[in-house]
Design a protein around this motif. Structure first.
Motif, PDB file in Angstrom:
ATOM      1  N   GLY A 230      -9.587  -4.919  -6.672  1.00 34.25           N
ATOM      2  CA  GLY A 230      -8.521  -5.415  -7.535  1.00 34.25           C
ATOM      3  C   GLY A 230      -7.600  -4.303  -8.013  1.00 34.25           C
ATOM      4  O   GLY A 230      -6.378  -4.485  -8.100  1.00 34.25           O
ATOM      5  N   LEU A 231      -8.173  -3.143  -8.321  1.00 33.63           N
ATOM      6  CA  LEU A 231      -7.353  -2.003  -8.722  1.00 33.63           C
ATOM      7  C   LEU A 231      -6.428  -1.572  -7.586  1.00 33.63           C
ATOM      8  O   LEU A 231      -5.243  -1.306  -7.796  1.00 33.63           O
ATOM      9  N   LEU A 232      -6.980  -1.501  -6.381  1.00 35.68           N
ATOM     10  CA  LEU A 232      -6.150  -1.110  -5.233  1.00 35.68           C
ATOM     11  C   LEU A 232      -5.090  -2.170  -4.936  1.00 35.68           C
ATOM     12  O   LEU A 232      -3.971  -1.830  -4.533  1.00 35.68           O
ATOM     13  N   ALA A 233      -5.424  -3.438  -5.153  1.00 37.76           N
ATOM     14  CA  ALA A 233      -4.467  -4.516  -4.902  1.00 37.76           C
ATOM     15  C   ALA A 233      -3.291  -4.470  -5.877  1.00 37.76           C
ATOM     16  O   ALA A 233      -2.224  -5.017  -5.581  1.00 37.76           O
ATOM     17  N   ALA A 234      -3.466  -3.823  -7.022  1.00 34.42           N
ATOM     18  CA  ALA A 234      -2.381  -3.716  -7.993  1.00 34.42           C
ATOM     19  C   ALA A 234      -1.301  -2.725  -7.549  1.00 34.42           C
ATOM     20  O   ALA A 234      -0.175  -2.768  -8.047  1.00 34.42           O
ATOM     21  N   LEU A 235      -1.650  -1.855  -6.599  1.00 35.90           N
ATOM     22  CA  LEU A 235      -0.686  -0.878  -6.084  1.00 35.90           C
ATOM     23  C   LEU A 235       0.218  -1.538  -5.050  1.00 35.90           C
ATOM     24  O   LEU A 235      -0.120  -2.583  -4.502  1.00 35.90           O
ATOM     25  N   PRO A 236       1.355  -0.905  -4.756  1.00 34.98           N
ATOM     26  CA  PRO A 236       2.209  -1.453  -3.710  1.00 34.98           C
ATOM     27  C   PRO A 236       1.444  -1.591  -2.384  1.00 34.98           C
ATOM     28  O   PRO A 236       0.629  -0.728  -2.042  1.00 34.98           O
ATOM     29  N   ALA A 237       1.703  -2.657  -1.700  1.00 38.80           N
ATOM     30  CA  ALA A 237       1.026  -2.914  -0.418  1.00 38.80           C
ATOM     31  C   ALA A 237       1.376  -1.819   0.583  1.00 38.80           C
ATOM     32  O   ALA A 237       2.483  -1.271   0.556  1.00 38.80           O
ATOM     33  N   PRO A 238       0.426  -1.502   1.455  1.00 37.18           N
ATOM     34  CA  PRO A 238       0.691  -0.462   2.458  1.00 37.18           C
ATOM     35  C   PRO A 238       1.550  -1.011   3.604  1.00 37.18           C
ATOM     36  O   PRO A 238       1.125  -1.093   4.742  1.00 37.18           O
TER      37      PRO A 238
ATOM     38  N   TRP B 273      -5.285   3.828 -15.160  1.00 39.36           N
ATOM     39  CA  TRP B 273      -5.636   3.264 -13.853  1.00 39.36           C
ATOM     40  C   TRP B 273      -6.547   4.224 -13.092  1.00 39.36           C
ATOM     41  O   TRP B 273      -7.547   3.808 -12.521  1.00 39.36           O
ATOM     42  N   LEU B 274      -6.217   5.512 -13.108  1.00 40.67           N
ATOM     43  CA  LEU B 274      -7.058   6.499 -12.422  1.00 40.67           C
ATOM     44  C   LEU B 274      -8.455   6.572 -13.040  1.00 40.67           C
ATOM     45  O   LEU B 274      -9.450   6.653 -12.319  1.00 40.67           O
ATOM     46  N   ARG B 275      -8.541   6.540 -14.361  1.00 39.34           N
ATOM     47  CA  ARG B 275      -9.854   6.559 -15.025  1.00 39.34           C
ATOM     48  C   ARG B 275     -10.669   5.331 -14.623  1.00 39.34           C
ATOM     49  O   ARG B 275     -11.870   5.435 -14.361  1.00 39.34           O
ATOM     50  N   ASP B 276     -10.007   4.172 -14.624  1.00 40.60           N
ATOM     51  CA  ASP B 276     -10.689   2.935 -14.255  1.00 40.60           C
ATOM     52  C   ASP B 276     -11.153   3.000 -12.803  1.00 40.60           C
ATOM     53  O   ASP B 276     -12.277   2.618 -12.478  1.00 40.60           O
TER      54      ASP B 276
END
Length: 186
Positions: A59-67, A152-155
């Protein structure tokens, strides 16, 4: 975003069911009694922390812009600012796909390696890039991008550690007994 659990891919849970309960992986549900179903529930609950942590990591990675082509600038900026290529989509794609099947340890290890590789200034810079992307996508104009990115990085780091911690192997009867003995003798 919860990982899809497939017993043939999720060896630890299937192994636990067979080892702890004596249930063969090909056993049909109709052959289970209430005690067998309860045993499966207990073993599955013991593995739920790992699945939940893996789901949160995704979920955290999905919050970033899509590759995709549209997200290229973000990923390029993240690489330059963080000083690590460990987080680039091309380098984590296989681990992300395995995580979708419930096997998040490889992704967690790579994330922890990436965070560990960053110097404090690189972490701040990466947090700024991430925070900017999250602020734009989540419409959070009143929060500082550096704060958003650092949170976000800490999480991400804590969740990766939780995935690894939940994956520890407690199926060793001798190790489990040593733990009980140590605590009862104190």
């Amino acid at each position: 975003m919860l990982p899809e659990v497939r017993p043939h891919v999720s060896a630890p849970l299937a192994h636990q069911l067979e080892h702890q309960l004596g249930l063969a992986s090909h056993l049909e549900a109709g052959h289970l009694d209430a005690e067998g179903v309860a045993g499966i529930a207990v073993v599955a609950a013991a593995h739920s922390d790992g699945y939940a942590a893996t789901g949160h990591l995704l979920g955290l990675l999905a919050a970033l812009p899509a590759p995709t082509k549209a997200g290229e600038r973000f990923w390029s900026d993240l690489w330059r600012s963080s000083g690590t290529a460990y987080l680039l989509p091309v380098n984590i794609k296989a681990q992300v796909l395995r995580s979708l099947a419930g096997e998040g340890t490889a992704l967690a290890r790579q994330i922890l390696s990436a965070v560990d590789e960053m110097t404090p200034p690189q972490r701040v810079a990466a947090g700024e890039v991430i925070g900017q992307a999250l602020a734009e996508s989540d419409d959070l104009p009143d929060l500082k991008t550096q704060v958003i990115g650092e949170l976000w990085l800490r999480d991400l780091e804590l969740t990766a550690w939780r995935v690894l911690h939940a994956d520890r192997r407690w199926d060793d009867p001798a190790g489990r007994q040593a733990f009980v003995d140590a605590w009862t003798s104190t």
